[in-house]
Scaffold this active site. Structure first.
Site, PDB file in Angstrom:
ATOM      1  N   LYS A 279       8.105   6.078  25.730  1.00  0.00           N
ATOM      2  CA  LYS A 279       7.436   5.731  24.781  1.00  0.00           C
ATOM      3  C   LYS A 279       7.803   6.988  23.625  1.00  0.00           C
ATOM      4  CE  LYS A 279       3.258   4.107  26.926  1.00  0.00           C
ATOM      5  NZ  LYS A 279       3.084   2.577  26.417  1.00  0.00           N
ATOM      6  N   ASP A 290      -4.685   5.602  30.816  1.00  0.00           N
ATOM      7  CA  ASP A 290      -4.120   4.583  31.211  1.00  0.00           C
ATOM      8  C   ASP A 290      -4.567   4.319  32.576  1.00  0.00           C
ATOM      9  OD1 ASP A 290      -2.523   2.344  30.765  1.00  0.00           O
ATOM     10  OD2 ASP A 290      -0.427   3.158  31.310  1.00  0.00           O
ATOM     11  N   ASP A 349       8.272   0.459  30.881  1.00  0.00           N
ATOM     12  CA  ASP A 349       6.824   0.781  30.218  1.00  0.00           C
ATOM     13  C   ASP A 349       6.210  -0.460  30.636  1.00  0.00           C
ATOM     14  OD1 ASP A 349       5.083   2.178  28.914  1.00  0.00           O
ATOM     15  OD2 ASP A 349       5.975   1.754  26.883  1.00  0.00           O
ATOM     16  N   GLU A 351       4.570  -0.952  33.251  1.00  0.00           N
ATOM     17  CA  GLU A 351       4.239  -0.898  34.793  1.00  0.00           C
ATOM     18  C   GLU A 351       3.187  -0.994  35.306  1.00  0.00           C
ATOM     19  OE1 GLU A 351       3.573   1.017  32.085  1.00  0.00           O
ATOM     20  OE2 GLU A 351       1.668   1.662  32.758  1.00  0.00           O
ATOM     21  N   ARG A 353       1.615  -4.101  35.176  1.00  0.00           N
ATOM     22  CA  ARG A 353       1.692  -5.288  36.034  1.00  0.00           C
ATOM     23  C   ARG A 353       2.248  -4.990  37.436  1.00  0.00           C
ATOM     24  NH1 ARG A 353       4.482  -8.102  30.882  1.00  0.00           N
ATOM     25  NH2 ARG A 353       3.314  -6.352  30.105  1.00  0.00           N
TER      26      ARG A 353
HETATM   27  N1  BES Z   1      -0.279   1.157  29.172  1.00  0.00           N
HETATM   28  C1  BES Z   1       0.205   0.509  28.379  1.00  0.00           C
HETATM   29  C2  BES Z   1      -0.467  -0.238  27.287  1.00  0.00           C
HETATM   30  C3  BES Z   1      -1.150   0.245  26.176  1.00  0.00           C
HETATM   31  C4  BES Z   1      -0.358   0.545  25.121  1.00  0.00           C
HETATM   32  C5  BES Z   1      -2.507   0.449  26.182  1.00  0.00           C
HETATM   33  C6  BES Z   1      -1.168   1.092  23.939  1.00  0.00           C
HETATM   34  C7  BES Z   1      -3.178   0.983  25.126  1.00  0.00           C
HETATM   35  C8  BES Z   1      -2.338   1.076  24.011  1.00  0.00           C
HETATM   36  C9  BES Z   1       1.383  -0.371  29.004  1.00  0.00           C
HETATM   37  O1  BES Z   1       1.817   0.157  30.341  1.00  0.00           O
HETATM   38  C10 BES Z   1       2.339  -0.633  27.989  1.00  0.00           C
HETATM   39  O2  BES Z   1       3.131   0.174  27.909  1.00  0.00           O
HETATM   40  N2  BES Z   1       2.538  -1.828  27.860  1.00  0.00           N
HETATM   41  C11 BES Z   1       3.655  -2.035  26.993  1.00  0.00           C
HETATM   42  C12 BES Z   1       4.362  -3.495  27.598  1.00  0.00           C
HETATM   43  C13 BES Z   1       5.555  -4.213  26.895  1.00  0.00           C
HETATM   44  C14 BES Z   1       6.704  -2.977  27.344  1.00  0.00           C
HETATM   45  C15 BES Z   1       6.048  -5.508  27.467  1.00  0.00           C
HETATM   46  C16 BES Z   1       3.282  -2.499  25.768  1.00  0.00           C
HETATM   47  O3  BES Z   1       2.115  -3.022  25.477  1.00  0.00           O
HETATM   48  O4  BES Z   1       3.974  -2.169  24.688  1.00  0.00           O
HETATM   49 ZN    ZN Z   2       0.594   1.510  31.124  1.00  0.00          ZN
HETATM   50 MN    MN Z   3       3.388   1.134  29.964  1.00  0.00          MN
END
Ligand code: BES
Ligand code: ZN
Ligand code: MN
Length: 499
Positions: A279, A290, A349, A351, A353
């Site tokens: 990230k 998270d 990222d 992760e 799921r």
């Molecule tokens: N924990 C994050 C989701 C998240 C992002 C929650 C920002 C709150 C604020 C999750 O693990 C994640 O990184 N999801 C990615 C998925 C994508 C790579 C398909 C996302 O939402 O960018």
């Molecule tokens: Zn996450």
């Molecule tokens: Mn993530």
């Protein structure tokens, strides 16, 4: 803080502060009228002088109001009487407590629960006044050397009415509010802890402690146990980290064991760097939140255990960090989940799921009545619903409606999103049974579609709390959501089953 419920005359309360409402524009509530009459129009005079209109959330502190035995009177604006909804009521209560904390009052008598909130009964007003009161004394300062809470004086709060309240209903509502507030505060504490403290092991130890306090059953599976179970997907997230992953279960049996439990599965990523799909640096600290899904499962179980709710509930928490290490999963890696289905990890990222799918397969062994997973799963959910509503997706229409009703009752908003098969195509992989991402379009839905492939054996709902679990900016901190929603859902279910 201590709470009690009483009925009485606002002019006759020997208290440090009596709190009464004022509608817009300068319309007195029953309690304010009584005080005003006793004081020969003292309060209406002040209002007519233009010092307060009754705008929602405004307050005015008065001293030495004639013919009262209390030290202070706090007027609280409720806005227009015809528009007094949940939100205005809760805001007014919040404003009242904020104002009370500015005074030196050790106790207060609030005449707010009889004010007419649209579509809400007195029990709702009691519960939510308690929740807002507890919110007003919550400070995420466990690790500050000086605690902000120590400045607060207020110890005793009486919720009062000028007419009688059924004492059984009142007591129940009070206990519900206290238990829910307690669960929320535990959830907030866990969310707010820094990621070097709140690790998977920390969560596991906390579950053990909760088991002792509330006489529950806690089990912690170690990585070698998960290997034996074939949880290749969950373990692939953990392998970049030096903190060992844990699979935590916490069982609350409020009824006979033969009755099927509600299973709550909470995402417990104690820090999400994104892994090799790293990230960006800005606000990455917020990825300590998270694990708020996991925290909400623990908070909800604490709430129902405190109430001794007659229902069976099992919490399952897959807990891990998501780190980029020499041994971390690489984009393109293919792993085998506990269900036997293979997954091509195109983005490390995504992760959440990957750990949830194995926990959802593991849930099958409890022969669940229903399974609900709670997860800070997708940034897309924040784009779709902002910080107002959690995303709700389900493979069962009835269960979705039940959760929406609970959410409405608990003033903890959720919004139903579709889980149509049309979206499943986005998860196609050339090399494995599925990919772990489905592209930019409908990110929240494709994440749920991924999970739906592991929940075919039971009724299941998924709550995406990415936008609702915490606040950013100046008020940065966990919110304790969706503990009210989940506690309400379980309370309604338990009541339906009695005897
Ligand atoms: N924990 C994050 C989701 C998240 C992002 C929650 C920002 C709150 C604020 C999750 O693990 C994640 O990184 N999801 C990615 C998925 C994508 C790579 C398909 C996302 O939402 O960018
Ligand atoms: Zn996450
Ligand atoms: Mn993530």
């Amino acid at each position: 803080m201590e709470f009690s419920i009483k009925n009485g005359n606002p002019g006759k309360q020997r208290s440090a502060c009596v709190v009464v409402g004022v509608f817009e524009t300068r319309v007195l509530t029953e309690a304010a009228k009584t005080l005003d009459k006793n004081a020969n129009g003292y309060i209406s005079d002040i209002l007519n002088n233009g010092d307060m209109e009754g705008k929602a959330g405004s307050t005015l502190l008065l001293h030495k109001v004639p013919n009262t035995v209390c030290k202070r009177v706090l007027l609280v604006g409720l806005g227009k009487k015809s528009k007094l909804h949940d939100k205005e009521y809760r805001n007014a209560v919040q404003a009242a407590f904020n104002a009370l904390h500015e005074t030196g009052a050790l106790d207060a008598v609030l005449f707010l629960i009889e004010d007419p909130v649209i579509k809400r009964e007195i029990s709702w007003k009691i519960s939510h006044t308690v929740i807002m009161a507890m919110k007003s004394v919550y400070h995420p300062d466990q690790l500050k050397s000086k605690h902000e809470g120590s400045k607060q004086h207020l110890r005793k709060v009486t919720l009062s009415t000028t007419s009688r309240v059924d004492s059984d209903i009142g007591e129940k509502a009070l206990q519900w509010g206290l238990a829910t507030a307690h669960g929320m505060s535990l959830t907030k504490d866990l969310g707010n802890l820094p990621p070097n403290v709140c690790t998977p092991s920390y969560l596991a130890e906390l579950a053990m402690k909760m088991a002792k306090t509330y006489k529950l059953k806690a089990t912690v599976l170690e990585q070698k146990d998960m290997e034996r179970l074939g949880m290749g997907s969950l373990l692939s997230v953990a392998q970049g980290s030096s903190q060992p992953a844990k699979l935590i279960t916490l069982e609350y049996w409020g009824r006979k064991k033969k009755e099927k439990p509600v299973v709550l599965v909470g995402k417990g990523v104690t820090f999400d760097t994104g892994g090799i799909s790293l990230k960006p640096a800005a606000e990455m600290d917020e990825m300590k939140y998270d694990m708020c899904g996991a925290a909400s499962v623990l908070g909800t179980i604490a709430a129902i255990a405190q109430m001794r709710l007659p229902i069976n509930v099992v919490g399952i928490i897959p807990a891990t960090e998501n780190m980029p290490g020499g041994n971390a999963t690489k984009p393109g890696d293919i792993v085998t989940s506990m269900s036997g289905q293979t997954i091509e990890i195109l983005n490390t990222d995504a992760e959440g799921r990957l750990i949830l799918c194995d926990a959802l397969t593991y849930a099958e062994r409890y022969e669940p009545e229903v399974v609900i997973d709670i997860a800070t799963l997708t940034g897309a959910c924040v784009i779709a619903l902002g910080h107002v509503a959690s995303g709700l997706l389900s493979n069962n229409e009835e269960l979705a409606m039940e959760l929406l009703n609970a959410s409405e009752q608990a003033a903890d908003r959720a919004w139903h999103l579709p889980l149509w098969d049309d979206y499943q195509e986005q998860l196609k992989s050339n090399f494995a049974d599925m990919a772990n991402i489905g592209g930019r379009a409908a990110g929240t839905i494709t994440a749920a579609c991924f999970l739906s492939r592991f929940t075919k054996k039971y009724r299941w709902a998924h709550i995406d709390i990415a936008g609702t679990a915490w606040e950013s900016g100046k008020k940065k901190g966990a919110t304790g959501r969706p503990v009210p929603l989940l506690t309400q859902f379980l309370t309604t279910r338990a009541a339906r089953k009695i005897p």
